[in-house]
Scaffold this motif. Structure first.
Motif, PDB file in Angstrom:
ATOM      1  N   GLY A 117      11.296   0.940 -29.578  1.00 51.02           N
ATOM      2  CA  GLY A 117      10.614   1.422 -28.387  1.00 51.02           C
ATOM      3  C   GLY A 117      11.334   0.965 -27.130  1.00 51.02           C
ATOM      4  O   GLY A 117      12.201   0.084 -27.169  1.00 51.02           O
ATOM      5  N   LEU A 118      10.968   1.563 -26.019  1.00 49.84           N
ATOM      6  CA  LEU A 118      11.578   1.245 -24.725  1.00 49.84           C
ATOM      7  C   LEU A 118      10.477   1.163 -23.681  1.00 49.84           C
ATOM      8  O   LEU A 118       9.667   2.094 -23.553  1.00 49.84           O
ATOM      9  N   ILE A 119      10.433   0.033 -22.974  1.00 49.75           N
ATOM     10  CA  ILE A 119       9.471  -0.088 -21.881  1.00 49.75           C
ATOM     11  C   ILE A 119       9.926   0.831 -20.756  1.00 49.75           C
ATOM     12  O   ILE A 119      11.048   0.714 -20.265  1.00 49.75           O
ATOM     13  N   GLY A 120       9.069   1.769 -20.379  1.00 47.31           N
ATOM     14  CA  GLY A 120       9.447   2.803 -19.421  1.00 47.31           C
ATOM     15  C   GLY A 120       9.567   2.293 -18.002  1.00 47.31           C
ATOM     16  O   GLY A 120       9.033   1.250 -17.623  1.00 47.31           O
ATOM     17  N   SER A 121      10.296   3.071 -17.186  1.00 48.20           N
ATOM     18  CA  SER A 121      10.464   2.755 -15.776  1.00 48.20           C
ATOM     19  C   SER A 121      10.646   4.062 -15.010  1.00 48.20           C
ATOM     20  O   SER A 121      11.265   5.010 -15.520  1.00 48.20           O
ATOM     21  N   ILE A 122      10.129   4.116 -13.808  1.00 50.00           N
ATOM     22  CA  ILE A 122      10.258   5.332 -13.008  1.00 50.00           C
ATOM     23  C   ILE A 122      11.723   5.612 -12.698  1.00 50.00           C
ATOM     24  O   ILE A 122      12.518   4.688 -12.463  1.00 50.00           O
ATOM     25  N   SER A 123      12.121   6.866 -12.745  1.00 48.07           N
ATOM     26  CA  SER A 123      13.504   7.247 -12.480  1.00 48.07           C
ATOM     27  C   SER A 123      13.905   6.884 -11.051  1.00 48.07           C
ATOM     28  O   SER A 123      13.146   7.091 -10.093  1.00 48.07           O
ATOM     29  N   GLY A 124      15.103   6.339 -10.933  1.00 52.29           N
ATOM     30  CA  GLY A 124      15.609   5.992  -9.604  1.00 52.29           C
ATOM     31  C   GLY A 124      15.762   7.189  -8.696  1.00 52.29           C
ATOM     32  O   GLY A 124      15.758   7.052  -7.468  1.00 52.29           O
TER      33      GLY A 124
END
Length: 372
Positions: A117-124
């Motif tokens: 899994g990958l902890i999500g982040s808002i796109s730059g």
């Protein structure tokens, strides 16, 4: 102190053990894989191995006398997370287990009950400048496991209550004997415990040595309390990490007088909160005396520190077991605590092995455990 050849052998043993341990997932309450590994490593080295109902693993060495009983502990669990809920579109919400800070979380690779899994982040490209400069609280973070629906997540076998841990396999630095990986708190202590038993494999100590790999430390030192009550030790040493302050953002006078590469740390006092009465430990004077004698006799360099603002070790609960257990902590300097990539110096860890081995070899002199 051991010769340079012995030190190289010890460091290589520690490196191999840490490589193994860094691939295992063992968030507090889900330490089963580490329990199995630890039992496997303990069994060839001691008289017998015991595992209690919560997973604490105790290695019991043969001894010349039943007393004194020395308990040496290191915890198996690591910081991590737990699945809180599953969004209709397949993203996971999660809660913290242990002390991971939000600042290190976005875009981190994680294991979700055996799935990547990958902890999500808002796109730059889509975030405002102010949003990019903010730390997102854990309540707003999510994990992407590549699914598009909650049903798809369910078919993967992921459920509410499943453990989540970092990926962070052991990596070595070119300069010096320094390594980093996830869970050095307290896989480094566990590696030291295993190596100590390996060094003493063919020796029979004066007193009884109980090496204990504990569970549930990150959520309240619980495993050590269970083990101490059962073992009834006469005295105890907790092995753990201690934050090094030799980086540009910290001070070795204002923060912690601990420098990586200068040897293991004898922790003289610790507390969670400003009040030492809040689950802390002040090193017992007899333990300090005997440990420093071992350091002097073995020519092992040590550092001294206190940790009164935030943090403590298993000595905090072990020393209060039954009618009191003289206790002290030996720590390994560690940079970047509570991150997926904690860093230690194998030279410090090897020196800790030498210190504990010397202490055990001098058990016959430990007749005075009085508070004086």
């Amino acid at each position: 102190m051991s010769g340079s050849g012995d030190n190289e052998r010890i460091k290589e043993g520690l490196r191999q053990t840490l490589h193994d341990l860094s691939t295992l997932h063992g968030v507090s309450g889900f330490e089963q894989a580490v329990v199995r590994y630890t039992r496997q490593r303990f069994e060839p080295l001691v008289k017998r191995v015991e595992t209690d109902s919560y997973g604490n693993v105790t290695a019991v060495k043969s001894s010349r006398h039943e007393a004194p009983v020395l308990m040496i502990s290191a915890h198996m669990d690591e910081i991590g997370f737990i699945v809180k809920s599953i969004e209709p579109n397949g993203f996971l919400r999660f809660d913290r287990i242990g002390g991971a800070g939000e600042a290190v979380l976005p875009c981190r690779k994680v294991d979700v009950s055996g799935h990547f899994g990958l902890i999500g982040s808002i796109s730059g490209h889509l975030a405002s400048a102010s949003r990019l400069g903010q730390i997102t609280p854990i309540s707003e973070l999510y994990i992407d496991v590549g699914a598009s629906t909650a049903d798809e997540v369910g078919k993967m076998g992921i459920n509410v209550g499943d453990p989540i841990s970092f990926f962070g396999e052991l990596a070595a630095f070119t300069a010096r004997d320094r390594v980093c990986g996830k869970g050095m708190d307290d896989r480094a202590g566990l590696a030291i415990l295993i190596q100590v038993l390996n060094e003493l494999k063919d020796e029979i100590p004066f007193g009884s040595v109980r090496a204990v790999a504990t569970v549930l430390e990150q959520v309240g030192l619980r495993g050590a309390a269970m083990a101490a009550y059962r073992i009834k030790p006469n005295y105890a040493i907790a092995l753990d990490g201690v934050a090094a302050a030799d980086t540009p953002d910290l001070s070795t006078t204002k923060d912690m007088p601990v420098i990586m590469g200068k040897g293991p740390v004898v922790l003289l006092a610790s507390s969670i909160g400003q009040d030492v009465a809040v689950r802390g430990n002040i090193a017992h004077p007899a333990m300090r005396r005997h440990l420093l004698a071992a350091a002097t006799n073995g020519q092992v360099p040590v550092q001294f520190a206190t940790l009164m603002r935030r943090g403590t070790t298993e000595a905090a609960l072990v020393h209060m077991s039954r009618d009191g257990v003289p206790a002290i902590t030996v720590g390994v300097p560690r940079r970047y605590s509570y991150s997926p990539h904690e860093m230690i110096d194998l030279g410090d860890a090897a020196a800790a092995v030498n210190l504990i081995v010397r202490f055990i070899r001098e058990m016959e002199t430990h007749s005075d455990l009085a508070f004086a």
